[in-house]
Enzyme design. Structure first.
Site: not given
Ligand SMILES: [Zn+2]
Length: 300
Positions: A99, A118, A120, A202
């Protein structure tokens, strides 16, 4: 070959340049990995990167090998990538995050962005699953803006891509570019961008003009979602009962958030320094200034 503090780039004027800035960024990046883990924003998954302090067209992010952000401990755990294509700068690098295109495409699109997180976060995802718009309910989350962050949804893109493997990951330039574009707020200015983009089914991605700001935004987005969940529970799920920050309040608080973020970061830094789970072989970051509300200088 791991990242070297004596950087060189053949054919460029900065050959052989030694950078204390690079050492400081790596130290901060290691500690920021630990801080995000301690606050439950990353587990074995999720990542943080920083734009290279010497080369604007590169960014630095941990490799896949340490296994988790909590276990990142050394400059050897990081890889340099080009922002243009998320290809490693040096050959024969260990495996990287699939990612990483989230990071590369944001850096390529927005020159002022110096850090990308980033996550979750399990406190954030339920709001998208339930169709509730996340908006700020307290002053520490004014940076979200009164209308709250936009939501990025892969469903339509999968249709446009002729239904490829739908694992929800941003693992190519096409999806990375689409996510990066979602940060864009004011097409007439070309400058202002959303600090956060929510990713349906996500998690979320947030950006900062330095590492401290991106970490602050991730932590207080999550805190805001916990408070919003509590408020909705008390209101019996009736969102019309919730008092969100007004537009003026959000703008005023956004300024305050910028001025006070260094104070919060120093505490978070100390918390991970005294926890033996977290190791930073590069040493503690150099002391960071604390601006506070008496300082009128603030960024955008
Ligand atoms: Zn992710």
């Amino acid at each position: 070959m791991p990242i070297s503090y004596t950087q060189s780039r053949v054919g460029k004027s900065d050959v052989g340049k030694t950078s204390p800035d690079l050492r400081q960024v790596v130290r901060l990046l290691i500690s920021a990995n630990h801080i995000l883990h301690q606050h439950g924003l990353v587990d074995a998954f999720g990542h943080i990167s920083a734009r290279h302090p010497l080369f604007d067209d590169q960014y630095i992010i941990a490799s896949y090998d340490p296994g988790a952000p909590a276990l990142v401990s050394s400059v050897k755990d990081f890889i340099e990538y080009y922002t243009s294509n998320s290809e490693p700068v040096q050959k024969d690098q260990p495996r990287g995050y699939s990612e990483r295109f989230i990071h590369g495409e944001i850096y390529a699109r927005y020159p002022a962005v110096k850090c990308v997180v980033h996550s979750h976060s399990e406190s954030v995802i339920p709001f998208m699953a339930a169709g509730f718009q996340i908006k700020p309910v307290f002053h520490m989350a004014g940076f979200l803006g009164a209308a709250g962050p936009p939501v990025f949804d892969l469903t339509d893109l999968y249709t446009r891509m002729n239904r490829p493997a739908q694992d929800m990951l941003i693992k190519n330039s096409f999806l990375g570019k689409e996510l990066a574009e979602t940060f864009f707020r004011a097409k007439d200015s070309g400058i202002a961008v959303h600090p956060v983009v929510l990713q349906n089914k996500h998690g979320f991605t947030c950006i900062g003009s330095n590492i401290q700001q991106a970490v602050y935004r991730a932590i207080y987005l999550q805190n805001n979602c916990k408070l919003l969940k509590d408020a909705l529970d008390l209101a019996g799920g009736d969102v019309t009962m919730i008092q969100f920050l007004t537009k003026d309040e959000a703008e005023g608080c956004e300024k305050m958030n910028w001025m006070t973020q260094d104070k919060a970061f120093r505490l978070w830094l100390r918390e991970v320094q005294v926890n033996p789970l977290y190791q930073n072989e590069e040493g503690a970051p150099e002391e960071l200034p604390v601006g506070g509300m008496q300082d009128d200088s603030w960024g955008t």
